[in-house]
Design an enzyme around this catalytic site. Structure first.
Site, PDB file in Angstrom:
ATOM      1  N   ASP A 268       0.814  -1.206   0.000  1.00 48.11           N
ATOM      2  CA  ASP A 268       0.000   0.000   0.000  1.00 48.11           C
ATOM      3  C   ASP A 268       0.854   1.266   0.000  1.00 48.11           C
ATOM      4  O   ASP A 268       0.628   2.181  -0.801  1.00 48.11           O
ATOM      5  CB  ASP A 268      -0.926  -0.025   1.225  1.00 48.11           C
ATOM      6  CG  ASP A 268      -1.809   1.197   1.321  1.00 48.11           C
ATOM      7  OD1 ASP A 268      -2.981   1.108   0.954  1.00 48.11           O
ATOM      8  OD2 ASP A 268      -1.322   2.258   1.787  1.00 48.11           O
TER       9      ASP A 268
ATOM     10  N   VAL B 159      -5.317   2.272  -0.054  1.00 51.57           N
ATOM     11  CA  VAL B 159      -5.269   1.561  -1.336  1.00 51.57           C
ATOM     12  C   VAL B 159      -5.677   0.103  -1.144  1.00 51.57           C
ATOM     13  O   VAL B 159      -6.425  -0.459  -1.954  1.00 51.57           O
ATOM     14  CB  VAL B 159      -3.869   1.658  -1.967  1.00 51.57           C
ATOM     15  CG1 VAL B 159      -3.832   0.920  -3.298  1.00 51.57           C
ATOM     16  CG2 VAL B 159      -3.462   3.119  -2.166  1.00 51.57           C
ATOM     17  N   ASP B 160      -5.207  -0.513  -0.072  1.00 47.76           N
ATOM     18  CA  ASP B 160      -5.618  -1.885   0.222  1.00 47.76           C
ATOM     19  C   ASP B 160      -7.128  -1.973   0.431  1.00 47.76           C
ATOM     20  O   ASP B 160      -7.788  -2.887  -0.078  1.00 47.76           O
ATOM     21  CB  ASP B 160      -4.909  -2.395   1.476  1.00 47.76           C
ATOM     22  CG  ASP B 160      -3.507  -2.912   1.204  1.00 47.76           C
ATOM     23  OD1 ASP B 160      -3.204  -3.237   0.042  1.00 47.76           O
ATOM     24  OD2 ASP B 160      -2.721  -3.000   2.157  1.00 47.76           O
ATOM     25  N   VAL B 161      -7.681  -1.031   1.197  1.00 51.58           N
ATOM     26  CA  VAL B 161      -9.115  -1.060   1.462  1.00 51.58           C
ATOM     27  C   VAL B 161      -9.908  -0.868   0.170  1.00 51.58           C
ATOM     28  O   VAL B 161     -10.876  -1.607  -0.102  1.00 51.58           O
ATOM     29  CB  VAL B 161      -9.490   0.022   2.498  1.00 51.58           C
ATOM     30  CG1 VAL B 161     -10.999   0.160   2.622  1.00 51.58           C
ATOM     31  CG2 VAL B 161      -8.886  -0.327   3.857  1.00 51.58           C
TER      32      VAL B 161
ATOM     33  N   GLY C 230      -9.805  -3.969  -1.867  1.00 52.57           N
ATOM     34  CA  GLY C 230     -10.737  -4.964  -1.354  1.00 52.57           C
ATOM     35  C   GLY C 230     -12.166  -4.696  -1.803  1.00 52.57           C
ATOM     36  O   GLY C 230     -12.912  -5.618  -2.134  1.00 52.57           O
TER      37      GLY C 230
END
Length: 398
Positions: free
Chosen positions: A147, A179-181, A184
């Site tokens: 991220d 960015v990860d969220v 997802g």
């Protein structure tokens, strides 16, 4: 009532945040999510602490709070995929699954015969979502992606932080792994779209999802501004590039946010602030004019806002339908009456710790509500039960 995805089987080979965020959301919606973890170690985030979850006696459990944020409504099975037996077991599970979710490096699962083509051969209806840093193609495809790296490479940090020349100026990452969220969430959308495609055609498919692609896609108006003008936007702190006033302002006891989105709101603010003449000033009467004369207007507003406390401003401006608000720390967030009224803090019963706290899924359905059926699992906690239910095996699988 049954969840919207009740009966859907998800085999989750992912770890850390982007993949687990997607599989947790699928689980919240009712899917049966089986999380495959390394024996003896598990998901990396199990040890990303402190802080640790407390047990019913207030003692540290050595279970990281980080792991808890993205792994409820899942069951854990411990499988060593480096062994032939482990690979065979995962293939058996994949043959029963509707969805496989993974975030290994490009080509990483092909060595084990767990790539899309291998699993498609035994389950043609399979939806296979692969999350990587840079995607399956391109010169960076082989690189690992995190991220923080993507926030820098993808431009987000060039837009975040105090402006050049101010104290503390410089690029700044967002305070959560955004960015990860977002990845997802895009993964969840893609999986649901692929399931609908399968519903109409009977065909499964492969989803290639990259953190970098998501980051660039989420640049939104900033990307549109650059593509329109060819001029790269720069950091503006809490100010907005095309709306004024839309930023933080000092008060008598702290700070507040003004989010004035139209000329009517600005006029009402001026009247409330005791300066109705600002609204009729040609330099400030329209948003384009306020943007052009930002350097003149903002200091005037700051001189006015320091005359009342944050609470006084919020009470006054809310009565005039002028969007404003405080800048809360998390202890204030979770005691906010609106947050409490919406039930955004939850406590999920845990078989070993009593309960674990968490944040509610924000989706509200009238007919197929979200449910919290399973606290984040212990490593390998459901290995035997999963094999019994998915594979109808009664023996110890490994």
């Amino acid at each position: 009532m049954a969840g919207a995805l009740d009966g859907l089987k998800v085999l989750d080979l992912s770890r850390v945040l982007a993949g687990p965020w997607a599989s947790q959301l699928l689980g919240d919606l009712g899917a049966d999510v089986v999380k495959v973890e390394r024996p003896g170690a598990g998901d990396d985030t199990r040890t990303w602490g402190p802080p640790w979850v407390k047990d019913a006696h207030g003692q540290d459990t050595r279970q990281a709070a980080y792991f808890q944020c993205a792994n409820r409504n899942k069951r854990s099975i411990a499988i060593d995929m480096a062994t032939a037996e482990g690979q065979a077991l995962i293939r058996e599970l994949a043959a029963q699954a509707d969805v496989v979710l993974e975030n290994f490096k490009v080509g990483g699962l092909k060595t084990y015969g767990l790539d899309y083509e291998s699993l498609k051969a035994i389950n043609p209806r399979l939806i296979y979502c692969s999350i990587t840093g840079f995607g399956q193609t391109g010169p960076y495809a082989e690189r690992a992606g995190y991220d923080f790296l993507i926030q820098g490479l993808g431009g987000l940090m060039s837009l975040t932080g105090r402006p050049h020349g101010e104290d503390g100026a410089g690029p700044q990452k967002v305070g959560v792994a955004l960015v990860d969220v977002m990845t997802g969430l895009y993964a969840t959308i893609g999986i649901l779209a692929a399931l609908n495609h399968r519903h109409t055609t009977g065909e499964g498919q492969f989803i290639d999802l990259a953190l970098l692609d998501v980051q660039v896609a989420a640049l939104a108006n900033q990307a549109a501004s650059f593509l329109t003008t060819g001029v790269a936007p720069r950091r503006m702190g809490n100010a907005h590039p095309t709306i004024v006033p839309y930023q933080d302002f000092p008060t008598a006891d702290g700070d507040m946010i003004l989010a004035i989105g139209n000329d009517g709101q600005f006029s009402r603010f001026c009247a409330a602030a005791g300066h109705p003449e600002w609204a009729s000033d040609a330099r400030f009467s329209t948003n384009p004019a306020r943007v052009a004369h930002r350097a003149v207007l903002i200091p005037l507003l700051r001189q006015a806002t320091v005359m009342k406390t944050t609470a006084e401003w919020i009470a006054l401006l809310e009565s005039q339908a002028v969007p404003c608000g405080p800048i809360n720390r998390l202890n204030e967030v979770f005691t906010d009456p609106q947050v409490q009224a919406r039930g955004l803090r939850i406590d999920v019963t845990h078989p070993h710790f009593g309960s674990v706290p968490g944040v509610a899924c924000p989706l509200r359905f009238s007919g197929s509500p979200v449910s919290y059926r399973q606290a984040p699992p212990q490593l390998g906690e459901h290995t035997v039960a999963i094999c019994q239910e998915w594979l109808h095996r009664s023996d110890e699988p490994l």
